[in-house]
Design a protein around this motif. Structure first.
Motif, short mmCIF file in Angstrom:
data_model
loop_
_atom_site.label_atom_id
_atom_site.label_comp_id
_atom_site.label_asym_id
_atom_site.label_seq_id
_atom_site.Cartn_x
_atom_site.Cartn_y
_atom_site.Cartn_z
N PHE A 155 45.62 38.31 54.34
CA PHE A 155 46.15 37.10 53.71
C PHE A 155 45.22 36.63 52.60
CE2 PHE A 155 48.74 35.52 57.62
CZ PHE A 155 49.54 36.63 57.49
N ILE A 156 43.93 36.65 52.88
CA ILE A 156 42.96 36.17 51.89
C ILE A 156 42.96 37.09 50.67
CG2 ILE A 156 40.50 35.81 51.48
CD1 ILE A 156 40.43 34.80 54.45
N SER A 157 42.99 38.39 50.90
CA SER A 157 43.10 39.34 49.79
C SER A 157 44.33 39.06 48.95
CB SER A 157 43.21 40.77 50.30
OG SER A 157 42.01 41.19 50.81
N LEU A 158 45.44 38.82 49.63
CA LEU A 158 46.69 38.62 48.91
C LEU A 158 46.64 37.35 48.07
CD1 LEU A 158 49.12 39.78 51.71
CD2 LEU A 158 48.85 40.84 49.47
N PHE A 159 45.99 36.33 48.61
CA PHE A 159 45.86 35.11 47.81
C PHE A 159 45.05 35.40 46.55
CE2 PHE A 159 43.07 31.49 46.72
CZ PHE A 159 44.02 30.75 46.05
N LYS A 160 43.98 36.13 46.68
CA LYS A 160 43.16 36.45 45.50
C LYS A 160 43.94 37.31 44.50
CE LYS A 160 39.70 38.05 47.81
NZ LYS A 160 38.39 38.70 48.06
N ASP A 161 44.81 38.16 45.03
CA ASP A 161 45.60 39.00 44.13
C ASP A 161 46.58 38.22 43.27
OD1 ASP A 161 44.33 41.27 45.00
OD2 ASP A 161 45.80 41.73 46.55
N THR A 162 46.84 36.96 43.65
CA THR A 162 47.76 36.18 42.81
C THR A 162 47.18 35.97 41.42
OG1 THR A 162 46.88 34.06 43.59
CG2 THR A 162 48.80 34.95 44.76
N SER A 163 45.85 36.11 41.28
CA SER A 163 45.23 35.94 39.96
C SER A 163 45.76 36.98 38.98
CB SER A 163 43.71 36.03 40.05
OG SER A 163 43.34 37.36 40.33
N LEU A 164 46.23 38.11 39.49
CA LEU A 164 46.74 39.17 38.62
C LEU A 164 48.07 38.79 37.98
CD1 LEU A 164 45.74 42.10 40.93
CD2 LEU A 164 44.86 41.70 38.62
N ALA A 165 48.70 37.74 38.50
CA ALA A 165 49.96 37.30 37.91
C ALA A 165 49.74 36.82 36.47
CB ALA A 165 50.58 36.20 38.76
N ALA A 166 48.49 36.47 36.16
CA ALA A 166 48.17 36.06 34.79
C ALA A 166 48.53 37.15 33.79
CB ALA A 166 46.68 35.71 34.69
N ALA A 167 48.51 38.40 34.26
CA ALA A 167 48.80 39.52 33.37
C ALA A 167 50.23 39.48 32.84
CB ALA A 167 48.57 40.84 34.11
N ILE A 168 51.13 38.85 33.58
CA ILE A 168 52.49 38.72 33.04
C ILE A 168 52.79 37.24 32.76
CG2 ILE A 168 53.43 40.85 34.02
CD1 ILE A 168 54.61 39.14 36.33
N ALA A 169 51.71 36.48 32.49
CA ALA A 169 51.82 35.09 32.05
C ALA A 169 52.49 34.17 33.06
CB ALA A 169 52.54 35.01 30.70
N VAL A 170 52.28 34.45 34.35
CA VAL A 170 52.69 33.48 35.37
C VAL A 170 51.64 32.37 35.36
CG1 VAL A 170 53.01 33.07 37.84
CG2 VAL A 170 53.86 35.18 36.80
N PRO A 171 52.04 31.12 35.22
CA PRO A 171 51.04 30.05 35.00
C PRO A 171 50.32 29.64 36.28
CG PRO A 171 53.22 29.11 35.00
CD PRO A 171 53.41 30.59 35.13
N GLU A 172 49.52 30.54 36.81
CA GLU A 172 48.71 30.15 37.97
C GLU A 172 47.27 29.91 37.49
OE1 GLU A 172 46.46 32.92 39.07
OE2 GLU A 172 47.19 33.25 37.01
N LEU A 173 46.36 29.80 38.43
CA LEU A 173 45.00 29.35 38.12
C LEU A 173 44.30 30.18 37.05
CD1 LEU A 173 42.62 27.52 38.69
CD2 LEU A 173 42.15 28.82 40.77
#
Lengths: 220, 254
Positions: A155-173
């Motif tokens: 779960f913790i790994s998966l949360f950190k992986d959300t940072s990769l959403a920046a690559a397709i301009a998903v407006p996360e952290l």
């Protein structure tokens, strides 16, 4: 060399960072929920009596686990539309992360299922339960409790992986951090703050999961 | 009177190895039959066939007159569908060597599960039944303990309560004391003996010869997949008729 730290420009944008963090948590939560179901299905598939089911599940798990997640994200967002499956940024990312989570959780569940005591199923049979009820009331609950610590790590790994959403301009952290960085030129401050927010969030999630583990673990 | 259990010409093979070579056995209500014999003689396999945990190749097992596991269809023998098998399994109760309690459920929930999920009783009724059986086996005070918090003997007593709460017509005991420390054996045997006195029909596989002698109405000595000798306990232990049985008895300390 002296450097004047100026966190003010970063803090001025705290609302963006907070928004980004919330979206990241949301993405992780939804993907984990879907991934748990996918993973469970794939784990049972890998252990199935039917060759076709075993083959399909094994292919899914191997394909996903042996592809870098960034490549998967880019593939799903840029290549799938060419094949006629177009999704918005956020659904596309949730789709990808769910698939990814499912493949990793499948391995966790599979090892959990293999490690169950053999007498569990027979004891269920002996009191007249059907295979489906045995899965529902015995196999899955006991397996879940046993693999909880391994799941927490995922779960913790998966949360950190959300940072990769920046690559397709998903407006996360990470996306907002990059934006603040570009607009303020405060490179050190921006990425320091972003890192600390990730650390804080992960520590908080870990603490939460540990409490959950303590509540759910089988007393002995 | 229809026998509770009627086995005729039962055969069972694991691949090439034939472990049961034609067993005939009938039990009536209140009978307590002990199966004795060296390991590999087929005792446990026989018990597992009666509980449909093993499939069997030839022969017939009837419980209260109902053939279990298979039906004849135009001269062909077919395994019954899962639902039927599950229902027939619940006609017998089984206690295992390794207890096999559900580790994630408290003692009382272990006993309740079959009542609520197989018999579909309301939770309150199931709890009342579960508690009365836990009381019978002396485990009511620990009803909220989890299996991991109980000793082997206590776990086995809960497991027996779990099986018997389903009101089976026949109780099967598969070496229920073999996995226990010596000092815990007697508490479990006391429970089994108590059930026998109450008129429960029981088929048990055991290595406890003194116990078999005490509780059984009949003792069956198995050897190489066949019933080699059977009779009342006084005869089997007091005047064994065959060399094999004599040899077996002198080898097992009783």
């Amino acid at each position: 060399m002296t450097y004047d730290f100026n966190f003010a420009v970063v803090w001025r944008n705290w609302d963006l960072l907070a928004e980004g963090l919330m979206l990241g948590l949301f993405l992780a939560l939804v993907s984990i929920a879907i991934g748990c179901v996918l993973g469970l299905a794939a784990a049972f598939g890998m252990l199935s009596r039917h060759r076709a089911l075993r083959w399909i599940s094994q292919c899914y798990v191997s394909a996903i686990r042996n592809t870098p997640i960034l490549v998967l994200i880019l593939f799903c967002y840029f290549a799938l539309p060419q094949l006629g499956i177009a999704m918005d940024k956020i659904p596309s990312f949730i789709f990808t992360l769910s698939l990814y989570a499912g493949a990793y959780l499948a391995e966790v569940y599979r090892s959990g299922l293999v490690a169950l005591p053999p007498g569990l199923r027979e004891a269920g049979l002996a009191i007249g339960l059907t295979e489906w009820k045995i899965k529902r009331y015995l196999i899955i609950p006991v397996m879940f409790r046993n693999v909880l610590p391994a799941m927490s790590n995922n779960f913790i790994s998966l949360f950190k992986d959300t940072s990769l959403a920046a690559a397709i301009a998903v407006p996360e952290l990470t996306f907002y951090a990059r934006k603040i960085n570009v607009e303020s030129f405060r490179v050190i401050e921006t990425w320091m703050v972003a890192s600390l927010i990730y650390v804080g969030a992960c520590v908080a999630i870990a603490a939460l999961l540990r409490r959950l583990e303590a509540r759910l673990s089988i007393p002995r | 009177m229809i026998p509770v259990l009627n086995i005729t010409d039962l055969h069972k093979s694991f691949g090439e190895l034939e472990v049961l070579k034609g067993i005939d056995l009938a039990m009536h209500k209140g009978d307590v039959v002990s199966l004795i014999g060296s390991s590999g003689s087929g005792k446990t396999t026989l018990l597992r066939c009666v509980n449909l945990l093993e499939e069997f190749g030839r022969g017939r097992i009837e419980i209260a007159g109902e053939p279990i596991g298979y039906r004849e269809e135009g001269g062909r023998r077919r395994r019954l569908p899962e639902r039927q098998i599950a229902r027939q399994r619940a006609m017998t109760g089984m206690a295992f060597q390794q207890f096999n309690l559900f580790p994630h459920l408290s003692a009382v929930k272990n006993v309740m599960l079959g009542l609520t999920k197989t018999k579909k009783l309301p939770a309150e009724e199931a709890r009342a039944i579960a508690e009365s059986w836990l009381d019978r086996v002396g485990m009511l005070a620990r009803k909220d303990h989890f299996p991991g918090q109980l000793s082997g003997g206590q776990q086995q007593r809960v497991a027996i309560a779990r099986a018997i709460a389903m009101a089976p017509q026949l109780m099967l005991f598969d070496e229920v004391t073999s996995a226990l420390d010596p000092e815990l054996v007697s508490e479990v045997l006391a429970v089994v003996r108590d059930l026998g006195r109450d008129g429960m029909t029981m088929l048990l596989v055991t290595h406890e010869m003194r116990f078999a002698r005490d509780v059984s109405s009949r003792v069956v000595f198995m050897h190489q997949g066949r019933i080699h000798e059977e009779g009342p306990p006084e005869q089997i232990f007091g005047a064994p008729g065959t060399e094999r049985l004599k040899a077996f008895l002198s080898n097992s300390q009783s």
